[in-house]
Design an enzyme around this catalytic site. Structure first.
Site, PDB file in Angstrom:
ATOM      1  N   GLU A 115      12.597  45.045  34.874  1.00  0.00           N
ATOM      2  CA  GLU A 115      12.251  46.061  34.458  1.00  0.00           C
ATOM      3  C   GLU A 115      13.041  47.374  34.631  1.00  0.00           C
ATOM      4  O   GLU A 115      13.913  47.027  35.492  1.00  0.00           O
ATOM      5  CB  GLU A 115      11.045  46.447  35.350  1.00  0.00           C
ATOM      6  CG  GLU A 115       9.821  45.340  35.257  1.00  0.00           C
ATOM      7  CD  GLU A 115       8.957  45.543  36.744  1.00  0.00           C
ATOM      8  OE1 GLU A 115       8.936  46.605  37.290  1.00  0.00           O
ATOM      9  OE2 GLU A 115       8.062  44.948  36.735  1.00  0.00           O
ATOM     10  N   LYS A 117      14.652  50.254  36.364  1.00  0.00           N
ATOM     11  CA  LYS A 117      14.278  50.965  37.695  1.00  0.00           C
ATOM     12  C   LYS A 117      14.182  52.413  37.429  1.00  0.00           C
ATOM     13  O   LYS A 117      15.420  53.214  37.227  1.00  0.00           O
ATOM     14  CB  LYS A 117      15.227  50.683  38.604  1.00  0.00           C
ATOM     15  CG  LYS A 117      15.158  51.150  40.143  1.00  0.00           C
ATOM     16  CD  LYS A 117      15.824  50.722  41.235  1.00  0.00           C
ATOM     17  CE  LYS A 117      15.653  51.208  42.586  1.00  0.00           C
ATOM     18  NZ  LYS A 117      15.758  52.471  42.872  1.00  0.00           N
ATOM     19  N   ASP A 119      13.974  56.449  37.989  1.00  0.00           N
ATOM     20  CA  ASP A 119      14.441  57.436  38.859  1.00  0.00           C
ATOM     21  C   ASP A 119      13.373  58.414  39.119  1.00  0.00           C
ATOM     22  O   ASP A 119      13.406  59.368  38.459  1.00  0.00           O
ATOM     23  CB  ASP A 119      15.929  57.965  38.470  1.00  0.00           C
ATOM     24  CG  ASP A 119      16.599  58.251  39.861  1.00  0.00           C
ATOM     25  OD1 ASP A 119      15.905  58.403  40.958  1.00  0.00           O
ATOM     26  OD2 ASP A 119      17.622  58.755  39.768  1.00  0.00           O
ATOM     27  N   TYR A 226       4.275  49.754  38.210  1.00  0.00           N
ATOM     28  CA  TYR A 226       5.264  48.725  38.203  1.00  0.00           C
ATOM     29  C   TYR A 226       4.745  47.330  38.950  1.00  0.00           C
ATOM     30  O   TYR A 226       5.402  46.442  39.386  1.00  0.00           O
ATOM     31  CB  TYR A 226       6.624  48.764  38.771  1.00  0.00           C
ATOM     32  CG  TYR A 226       6.812  49.615  40.038  1.00  0.00           C
ATOM     33  CD1 TYR A 226       6.402  49.092  41.026  1.00  0.00           C
ATOM     34  CD2 TYR A 226       7.290  50.924  39.955  1.00  0.00           C
ATOM     35  CE1 TYR A 226       6.717  49.803  42.487  1.00  0.00           C
ATOM     36  CE2 TYR A 226       7.483  51.562  41.292  1.00  0.00           C
ATOM     37  CZ  TYR A 226       7.182  51.224  42.443  1.00  0.00           C
ATOM     38  OH  TYR A 226       7.245  51.658  43.547  1.00  0.00           O
ATOM     39  N   LYS A 315      21.580  47.639  40.279  1.00  0.00           N
ATOM     40  CA  LYS A 315      22.077  49.086  39.714  1.00  0.00           C
ATOM     41  C   LYS A 315      23.072  49.069  38.524  1.00  0.00           C
ATOM     42  O   LYS A 315      24.068  48.490  38.374  1.00  0.00           O
ATOM     43  CB  LYS A 315      22.999  49.793  41.096  1.00  0.00           C
ATOM     44  CG  LYS A 315      21.664  49.916  42.219  1.00  0.00           C
ATOM     45  CD  LYS A 315      20.530  50.766  42.150  1.00  0.00           C
ATOM     46  CE  LYS A 315      20.559  52.074  42.271  1.00  0.00           C
ATOM     47  NZ  LYS A 315      20.582  52.607  43.619  1.00  0.00           N
ATOM     48  N   CYS A 409      49.615  84.802  40.814  1.00  0.00           N
ATOM     49  CA  CYS A 409      48.388  84.763  40.036  1.00  0.00           C
ATOM     50  C   CYS A 409      48.804  84.494  38.644  1.00  0.00           C
ATOM     51  O   CYS A 409      49.537  85.289  38.244  1.00  0.00           O
ATOM     52  CB  CYS A 409      47.596  86.236  40.407  1.00  0.00           C
ATOM     53  SG  CYS A 409      46.212  86.224  39.175  1.00  0.00           S
ATOM     54  N   CYS A 412      47.969  87.734  36.419  1.00  0.00           N
ATOM     55  CA  CYS A 412      48.644  89.138  36.768  1.00  0.00           C
ATOM     56  C   CYS A 412      50.036  89.115  37.561  1.00  0.00           C
ATOM     57  O   CYS A 412      50.667  90.191  37.600  1.00  0.00           O
ATOM     58  CB  CYS A 412      47.695  90.277  37.668  1.00  0.00           C
ATOM     59  SG  CYS A 412      47.690  89.636  39.334  1.00  0.00           S
ATOM     60  N   CYS A 427      43.965  85.795  44.512  1.00  0.00           N
ATOM     61  CA  CYS A 427      44.866  86.756  43.872  1.00  0.00           C
ATOM     62  C   CYS A 427      44.536  88.125  44.787  1.00  0.00           C
ATOM     63  O   CYS A 427      43.302  88.405  44.866  1.00  0.00           O
ATOM     64  CB  CYS A 427      44.375  86.928  42.624  1.00  0.00           C
ATOM     65  SG  CYS A 427      45.019  88.421  41.853  1.00  0.00           S
ATOM     66  N   CYS A 432      43.469  93.023  39.065  1.00  0.00           N
ATOM     67  CA  CYS A 432      43.953  91.691  38.346  1.00  0.00           C
ATOM     68  C   CYS A 432      43.127  91.736  36.934  1.00  0.00           C
ATOM     69  O   CYS A 432      41.993  92.081  37.358  1.00  0.00           O
ATOM     70  CB  CYS A 432      43.805  90.400  39.068  1.00  0.00           C
ATOM     71  SG  CYS A 432      43.923  89.046  38.076  1.00  0.00           S
TER      72      CYS A 432
HETATM   73  S1  IVH Z   1       9.320  47.331  42.765  1.00  0.00           S
HETATM   74  C1  IVH Z   1       9.060  45.773  47.150  1.00  0.00           C
HETATM   75  N1  IVH Z   1       9.992  48.203  40.370  1.00  0.00           N
HETATM   76  O1  IVH Z   1      12.541  51.801  43.576  1.00  0.00           O
HETATM   77  C2  IVH Z   1       9.581  46.404  45.807  1.00  0.00           C
HETATM   78  N2  IVH Z   1      10.372  49.648  42.103  1.00  0.00           N
HETATM   79  O2  IVH Z   1      14.164  51.001  45.771  1.00  0.00           O
HETATM   80  C3  IVH Z   1       8.726  47.499  45.162  1.00  0.00           C
HETATM   81  N3  IVH Z   1      11.384  51.680  41.320  1.00  0.00           N
HETATM   82  O3  IVH Z   1      10.309  52.596  46.069  1.00  0.00           O
HETATM   83  C4  IVH Z   1       9.439  48.190  44.245  1.00  0.00           C
HETATM   84  N4  IVH Z   1      11.275  51.617  39.189  1.00  0.00           N
HETATM   85  O4  IVH Z   1       9.916  53.612  43.890  1.00  0.00           O
HETATM   86  C5  IVH Z   1       9.937  48.503  41.740  1.00  0.00           C
HETATM   87  N5  IVH Z   1      10.299  48.794  38.156  1.00  0.00           N
HETATM   88  C6  IVH Z   1      10.161  49.122  39.294  1.00  0.00           C
HETATM   89  C7  IVH Z   1      10.822  50.394  40.052  1.00  0.00           C
HETATM   90  C8  IVH Z   1      10.845  50.399  41.377  1.00  0.00           C
HETATM   91  C9  IVH Z   1      11.181  52.538  40.356  1.00  0.00           C
HETATM   92  C10 IVH Z   1      11.568  52.349  42.689  1.00  0.00           C
HETATM   93  C11 IVH Z   1      10.454  52.519  43.830  1.00  0.00           C
HETATM   94  C12 IVH Z   1      10.786  51.897  45.037  1.00  0.00           C
HETATM   95  C13 IVH Z   1      12.215  52.014  45.076  1.00  0.00           C
HETATM   96  C14 IVH Z   1      12.991  50.783  45.556  1.00  0.00           C
END
Ligand code: IVH
Length: 674
Positions: A115, A117, A119, A226, A315, A409, A412, A427, A432
């Protein structure tokens, strides 16, 4: 009077219809009716509910927006802790995680769910008897904040779930602000001169932690669910993949890119394809979460400390590119600081061509050992200016040149100095031309004299033609002079002159700010205008009288007195006066302290503020006539609640003092200023 049973029937028809269209629009992103048709349905329901309040139910779609501000966030104990995730930064690390899990499971095979992740910020939503009962932040994993009132305003969070859902369960997900919504929000904030959010995550977090849910409701927040936290009273699917499909069938929004694989190599390929398309996603994602699919095996694997062994966050790499540093250029700013910047061989980084990057100061360049001619790594993060991470030393040639700041400078030719307590070189020539041009641009800017139609380009053109040497010269321009410029027609020239004329009557605070006194920003300018009746009076102010004002320290006091000592500055002020620019308060501006908008109000700030340091917040309160104290007492009018509030919050609750979120506080300040 209409038959109540008939009305009830109507309402009960409207609600599922609105919920359905809501779901099509916010969850499936695939509406079947137009926005106005949708609005009509909502309007009709609202009207009926207004007439027959006994028919309002807590899960009615009308109950999403604008609940009155709650006193403060309560605490929610999570029944099951919300964990965090371990990270992997390479395929090797991902494979090592997979191998460890396989070993612990004695070689039993398992599928993997991948999935994005997201932000944003984690939330836990509890449903009891088919209704959303609590929405909470992650907090420390065990206890979070109760933000139900705000989460109810997010259209993709169902307020109720179908009958077949378990009687009690908790889903978890990430609340986020889509990239487009983030951009729009910041544009609006810029217009209102509010501080901008640094990234969508901060903006989302700031939005759901409002005391007033009508503010949250105006932010285009969204959610991707999620996982399932826990469920009682009904059996639930036994793999993560099926749970996600089941949650989808209950009306939750799940990420469309979620994928199921057999092997870790397949997951790795999925990761690569997401790295490539990540820029085009409508939301910010910082990696890929890989999860063991069978729930029974997840249980067997368990957790280490706060991280599950059954999931990992792989990541995404920072968005970087490599290119050659052709040269280091220098801009001379309004205050005379020499700002170095990298001139790069153009390079594409994550879909954007970059040819310049920030280099903060000489020390930073040397610390990173960046030399002219080097190959360098450039990095983009979110919406900010690209940065140079460092040189690729293996590609360095003998020609690479160590950079040093010029002793003269570049604009100038005056001597350059580096004050000991500052990072920037400066400067020394107050006259200037580059400084002069930057000062003119500052003078006409929106927060300063706000001279409409006189933008940066026009300032530059006028300056290059020597039609203006300083800001005061703007008031002596003639139509003939303007008509001599490129692309300046008669009508535009008149408009420009009218705008300049109109700026002669700006409030004193703006004039003080527009002068560009070092360290005197908008807030300090306001404070000075409250305490001095004219520029003349300010020019005569002694160190002592300046230091007696709240929040003015020796640095600012020195800078103010030094400014008015300079012959050049005095000359500009004289020219402004002769041109008819008002340099004193209008009668109406001479308000007595008791008439100031926040007079008699006492504020206490607790916790960390997001938008400005506490000292500045306190200075603003004082400027507007209020009092800023550190102790909550019966006399306190308002407690401003920032992040991680201290014991003052409890004290305020105990005494029943009114609380303000930071946004409400900002709103109050803005209102007071008008
Ligand atoms: S699973 C036990 N799935 O990432 C793990 N987390 O670093 C539960 N997050 O606090 C998290 N997308 O806020 C999971 N597809 C995803 C996610 C996700 C973002 C965030 C979540 C969590 C943090 C962990």
């Amino acid at each position: 009077m209409k038959d109540i049973a008939e009305i009830k029937q109507k309402v009960e028809k409207l609600r599922p219809a609105i919920n359905y269209h809501n779901y099509r629009y916010y969850v499936l992103d695939s509406p079947e009716i137009s926005d106005s048709e949708y609005d009509e349905l909502v309007q009709e329901l609202k009207q009926l509910e207004a007439e027959y309040p006994e028919l309002v139910t807590p899960d009615s779609p009308t109950q999403r927006v604008g609940a009155p501000p709650v006193e403060a966030f309560g605490v929610v104990e999570h029944l099951q802790p919300l964990l965090s995730l371990a990270n992997a930064f390479s395929h090797k690390e991902l494979a090592a995680w997979h191998k460890r899990a396989s070993n612990l499971l004695a070689g039993r095979s398992f599928d993997l769910v991948c999935e994005p992740k997201i932000d944003g910020l984690a939330v836990a939503l509890t449903y009891i008897d088919n209704l959303l009962s609590t929405g909470a932040t992650r907090g420390d994993g065990y206890r979070g904040e109760n933000i139900t009132h705000n989460l109810r305003t997010i259209r993709s969070i169902p307020l109720s779930v179908p009958k077949e859902a378990p009687p009690r369960f908790e889903v978890r997900g990430e609340v986020y602000l889509p990239k487009a919504g983030f951009k729009k929000l910041n544009e609006e904030r810029a217009k209102e001169r509010l501080p901008l959010f640094a990234n969508p995550r901060n903006a989302a977090a700031g939005s759901v932690r409002q005391l007033d849910s009508s503010i949250t409701a105006r932010r285009p927040l969204d959610i991707f669910v999620y996982g399932l936290g826990w469920a009682e009273g009904k059996t639930v699917p036994d793999t993560h993949w099926e749970i996600m499909q089941w949650l989808k069938s209950l009306g939750f929004k799940i990420n469309p890119d979620i994928a199921l694989y057999h092997t870790v190599d397949e997951a790795g390929r999925c990761y690569q394809s997401w790295v490539e398309k990540r820029e085009s996603l409508p939301y910010e994602a910082d990696g890929m979460v890989v999860k063991v699919n069978p729930i029974a095996l997840q249980r067997e694997l368990g957790n280490v400390a706060h991280e599950p062994r059954w999931a990992i966050a792989y990541k995404f790499p920072a968005i970087q590119g490599t290119t050659r540093l052709v040269d280091i250029g220098i801009n001379v700013g309004r205050t005379g600081s020499l700002n170095p910047y990298a001139i790069l061989e153009p390079v594409r980084v994550g879909g954007v061509v970059i040819s310049q990057a920030a280099l903060h100061n000489e020390e930073d360049i040397h610390r990173k050992d960046i030399r002219i001619g080097d190959w360098v790594i450039v990095q983009r993060a979110g919406e900010v200016i690209p940065e140079i991470v460092g040189p690729v030393k293996s590609r360095r040639t003998r020609e690479a040149e160590v950079f040093s700041m010029p002793s003269r400078c570049p604009v100038c030719g005056a001597e350059v100095i580096k004050p000991e307590d500052e990072a920037m070189h400066k400067c020394t020539n107050a006259a200037c031309p580059s400084q002069a041009l930057e000062r003119i641009k500052h003078f006409v800017d929106r927060g300063a004299m706000d001279i409409d139609r006189v933008g940066e380009k026009l300032c530059q053109a006028l300056f290059e033609k020597s039609l203006i040497k300083d800001a005061a010269d703007l008031y002596y321009l003639t139509k003939e002079q303007l008509l001599g410029l490129d692309k300046m027609a008669d009508k535009s020239a008149s408009n420009v002159l009218n705008s300049i004329e109109a700026s002669k009557d700006r409030p004193l605070a703006r004039v003080i700010f527009a002068l560009g006194i070092l360290h005197v920003g908008e807030e300090y300018a306001e404070l000075l205008a409250e305490n001095f009746a004219s520029i003349n009076e300010l020019a005569r102010a002694t160190q002592e009288s300046l230091l007696s004002l709240p929040s003015i320290g020796p640095k600012i006091a020195d800078s103010i007195t030094a400014f008015f000592k300079q012959e050049g500055n005095r000359h500009i002020i004289e020219k402004l006066r002769k041109a008819g620019v008002r340099l004193e308060k209008k009668k109406a501006e001479e308000v007595k302290p008791a008439e100031l908008p926040l007079a008699k109000l006492e504020f206490v700030i607790t916790g960390k503020l997001e938008f400005f340091p506490r000292s500045e917040a306190e200075a603003r309160i004082k400027t507007l006539g209020g009092k800023a104290s550190s102790d909550v007492t019966k006399k306190t009018s308002y407690v401003v609640v920032g992040a991680d509030p201290g014991s003052k919050l409890a004290k305020a609750q105990q005494l029943g003092i009114k609380m303000l979120s930071e946004a409400e506080f900002l709103h109050m300040l803005n209102q007071a200023k008008q």
